[in-house]
Design a protein around this motif. Sequence first.
Motif, PDB file in Angstrom:
ATOM      1  N   GLY A 137       0.808  -1.210   0.000  1.00 54.55           N
ATOM      2  CA  GLY A 137       0.000   0.000   0.000  1.00 54.55           C
ATOM      3  C   GLY A 137       0.841   1.259   0.000  1.00 54.55           C
ATOM      4  O   GLY A 137       0.533   2.232  -0.701  1.00 54.55           O
ATOM      5  N   VAL A 138       1.918   1.258   0.787  1.00 51.65           N
ATOM      6  CA  VAL A 138       2.815   2.414   0.828  1.00 51.65           C
ATOM      7  C   VAL A 138       3.458   2.624  -0.534  1.00 51.65           C
ATOM      8  O   VAL A 138       3.567   3.761  -1.024  1.00 51.65           O
ATOM      9  N   PHE A 139       3.868   1.541  -1.193  1.00 52.56           N
ATOM     10  CA  PHE A 139       4.474   1.639  -2.523  1.00 52.56           C
ATOM     11  C   PHE A 139       3.495   2.264  -3.519  1.00 52.56           C
ATOM     12  O   PHE A 139       3.853   3.169  -4.274  1.00 52.56           O
ATOM     13  N   VAL A 140       2.264   1.796  -3.520  1.00 56.57           N
ATOM     14  CA  VAL A 140       1.268   2.289  -4.469  1.00 56.57           C
ATOM     15  C   VAL A 140       0.946   3.756  -4.211  1.00 56.57           C
ATOM     16  O   VAL A 140       0.886   4.577  -5.141  1.00 56.57           O
ATOM     17  N   LEU A 141       0.725   4.125  -2.932  1.00 55.95           N
ATOM     18  CA  LEU A 141       0.401   5.514  -2.606  1.00 55.95           C
ATOM     19  C   LEU A 141       1.557   6.453  -2.933  1.00 55.95           C
ATOM     20  O   LEU A 141       1.342   7.575  -3.419  1.00 55.95           O
ATOM     21  N   ALA A 142       2.783   5.992  -2.684  1.00 55.54           N
ATOM     22  CA  ALA A 142       3.944   6.824  -3.000  1.00 55.54           C
ATOM     23  C   ALA A 142       4.080   7.019  -4.509  1.00 55.54           C
ATOM     24  O   ALA A 142       4.402   8.117  -4.979  1.00 55.54           O
ATOM     25  N   ALA A 143       3.830   5.963  -5.270  1.00 51.91           N
ATOM     26  CA  ALA A 143       3.895   6.077  -6.728  1.00 51.91           C
ATOM     27  C   ALA A 143       2.835   7.043  -7.242  1.00 51.91           C
ATOM     28  O   ALA A 143       3.109   7.873  -8.128  1.00 51.91           O
ATOM     29  N   PHE A 144       1.634   6.958  -6.683  1.00 46.78           N
ATOM     30  CA  PHE A 144       0.568   7.880  -7.083  1.00 46.78           C
ATOM     31  C   PHE A 144       0.928   9.312  -6.735  1.00 46.78           C
ATOM     32  O   PHE A 144       0.752  10.230  -7.548  1.00 46.78           O
ATOM     33  N   ALA A 145       1.439   9.528  -5.517  1.00 49.75           N
ATOM     34  CA  ALA A 145       1.783  10.887  -5.088  1.00 49.75           C
ATOM     35  C   ALA A 145       2.882  11.487  -5.959  1.00 49.75           C
ATOM     36  O   ALA A 145       2.814  12.667  -6.337  1.00 49.75           O
ATOM     37  N   ALA A 146       3.882  10.688  -6.309  1.00 51.63           N
ATOM     38  CA  ALA A 146       4.969  11.191  -7.155  1.00 51.63           C
ATOM     39  C   ALA A 146       4.453  11.547  -8.539  1.00 51.63           C
ATOM     40  O   ALA A 146       4.766  12.616  -9.085  1.00 51.63           O
ATOM     41  N   SER A 147       3.645  10.661  -9.120  1.00 54.42           N
ATOM     42  CA  SER A 147       3.093  10.930 -10.437  1.00 54.42           C
ATOM     43  C   SER A 147       2.193  12.158 -10.407  1.00 54.42           C
ATOM     44  O   SER A 147       2.260  13.018 -11.293  1.00 54.42           O
ATOM     45  N   ALA A 148       1.347  12.255  -9.385  1.00 57.58           N
ATOM     46  CA  ALA A 148       0.423  13.386  -9.284  1.00 57.58           C
ATOM     47  C   ALA A 148       1.178  14.702  -9.168  1.00 57.58           C
ATOM     48  O   ALA A 148       0.811  15.701  -9.810  1.00 57.58           O
ATOM     49  N   SER A 149       2.237  14.734  -8.364  1.00 57.83           N
ATOM     50  CA  SER A 149       2.982  15.980  -8.190  1.00 57.83           C
ATOM     51  C   SER A 149       3.610  16.431  -9.500  1.00 57.83           C
ATOM     52  O   SER A 149       3.613  17.627  -9.820  1.00 57.83           O
ATOM     53  N   TRP A 150       4.118  15.482 -10.290  1.00 54.57           N
ATOM     54  CA  TRP A 150       4.734  15.861 -11.565  1.00 54.57           C
ATOM     55  C   TRP A 150       3.683  16.307 -12.578  1.00 54.57           C
ATOM     56  O   TRP A 150       3.884  17.291 -13.289  1.00 54.57           O
ATOM     57  N   GLN A 151       2.570  15.586 -12.639  1.00 59.75           N
ATOM     58  CA  GLN A 151       1.525  15.961 -13.589  1.00 59.75           C
ATOM     59  C   GLN A 151       0.935  17.326 -13.239  1.00 59.75           C
ATOM     60  O   GLN A 151       0.597  18.120 -14.138  1.00 59.75           O
ATOM     61  N   LEU A 152       0.789  17.615 -11.950  1.00 58.04           N
ATOM     62  CA  LEU A 152       0.283  18.926 -11.544  1.00 58.04           C
ATOM     63  C   LEU A 152       1.274  20.030 -11.901  1.00 58.04           C
ATOM     64  O   LEU A 152       0.872  21.151 -12.246  1.00 58.04           O
ATOM     65  N   LEU A 153       2.574  19.716 -11.826  1.00 55.73           N
ATOM     66  CA  LEU A 153       3.577  20.681 -12.250  1.00 55.73           C
ATOM     67  C   LEU A 153       3.446  20.984 -13.743  1.00 55.73           C
ATOM     68  O   LEU A 153       3.536  22.142 -14.169  1.00 55.73           O
ATOM     69  N   LEU A 154       3.198  19.937 -14.538  1.00 53.70           N
ATOM     70  CA  LEU A 154       2.988  20.145 -15.970  1.00 53.70           C
ATOM     71  C   LEU A 154       1.736  20.982 -16.233  1.00 53.70           C
ATOM     72  O   LEU A 154       1.730  21.860 -17.105  1.00 53.70           O
ATOM     73  N   ALA A 155       0.669  20.693 -15.487  1.00 56.10           N
ATOM     74  CA  ALA A 155      -0.563  21.473 -15.658  1.00 56.10           C
ATOM     75  C   ALA A 155      -0.336  22.931 -15.298  1.00 56.10           C
ATOM     76  O   ALA A 155      -0.835  23.838 -15.977  1.00 56.10           O
ATOM     77  N   GLY A 156       0.438  23.192 -14.232  1.00 50.94           N
ATOM     78  CA  GLY A 156       0.755  24.572 -13.872  1.00 50.94           C
ATOM     79  C   GLY A 156       1.548  25.267 -14.965  1.00 50.94           C
ATOM     80  O   GLY A 156       1.316  26.442 -15.271  1.00 50.94           O
ATOM     81  N   GLY A 157       2.474  24.532 -15.584  1.00 48.46           N
ATOM     82  CA  GLY A 157       3.216  25.097 -16.706  1.00 48.46           C
ATOM     83  C   GLY A 157       2.307  25.419 -17.876  1.00 48.46           C
ATOM     84  O   GLY A 157       2.473  26.444 -18.550  1.00 48.46           O
ATOM     85  N   GLY A 158       1.326  24.549 -18.121  1.00 53.23           N
ATOM     86  CA  GLY A 158       0.369  24.812 -19.188  1.00 53.23           C
ATOM     87  C   GLY A 158      -0.468  26.051 -18.902  1.00 53.23           C
ATOM     88  O   GLY A 158      -0.777  26.834 -19.814  1.00 53.23           O
ATOM     89  N   ALA A 159      -0.837  26.248 -17.629  1.00 59.02           N
ATOM     90  CA  ALA A 159      -1.625  27.433 -17.274  1.00 59.02           C
ATOM     91  C   ALA A 159      -0.812  28.704 -17.492  1.00 59.02           C
ATOM     92  O   ALA A 159      -1.324  29.707 -18.000  1.00 59.02           O
ATOM     93  N   LEU A 160       0.465  28.683 -17.118  1.00 62.62           N
ATOM     94  CA  LEU A 160       1.327  29.846 -17.347  1.00 62.62           C
ATOM     95  C   LEU A 160       1.508  30.101 -18.839  1.00 62.62           C
ATOM     96  O   LEU A 160       1.528  31.242 -19.292  1.00 62.62           O
ATOM     97  N   LEU A 161       1.628  29.022 -19.598  1.00 62.92           N
ATOM     98  CA  LEU A 161       1.763  29.158 -21.048  1.00 62.92           C
ATOM     99  C   LEU A 161       0.517  29.798 -21.642  1.00 62.92           C
ATOM    100  O   LEU A 161       0.599  30.648 -22.528  1.00 62.92           O
TER     101      LEU A 161
END
Length: 210
Positions: free
Chosen positions: A153-177
Amino acid sequence: MTAALVAGLLAGFGIAMPVGAVATYLVSLTARTSLRIGVCAALGVATADGLYALVAALGGSALAAALQPILLPLRWASGLVLAALAIRGAVTAFRQYRGRRLAARSGEDPPRPARAYLALLGITLLNPTTVIYFAALVLGSRTAEAVRPLEQGVFVLAAFAASASWQLLLAGGGALLGRTLTGRRGRLVTALASSAVITALAVRMLMAPP
């Protein structure tokens, strides 16, 4: 526990950080619409990564073997969906440019947040590389001792959190663009460049050897 957390974070960032067709589409979608829609789309991608991490952690080698016969159809489906998105984005950009419409469009409403979430979830789930990636990581790190459900469970949640943080960073870049490229020509060039990149990546996916 710590080892499972670190492994999950590394796995999530490892699959999320390479900028491919899905990441390009996410940035382009956010730039054309809003940060709210981009965040929902980003969470759709992260949810797919989390689901594949869960399935890989539970399924192991049996999952990788079961997917082998359908890898080619999945790859073709994913490539065709991405190509369709690229064509639609280019056509929409030309229509907006010729009709002198900017972000506030009168003829076409932007996708709702729920629709953006489901669309990016479905596109990411079509990619078999994700589950093979997670399955390989799980199998490679497995020891003779059974992995406890809590560590899984810790592995899965950590993988989700890492992916989510990066995807949200990309979305923020898209908003600035989107805020920067407010002119008609700027939005047209951005949309066409995004469509070209997505098309190239889709063709590469379709032409890859089985």
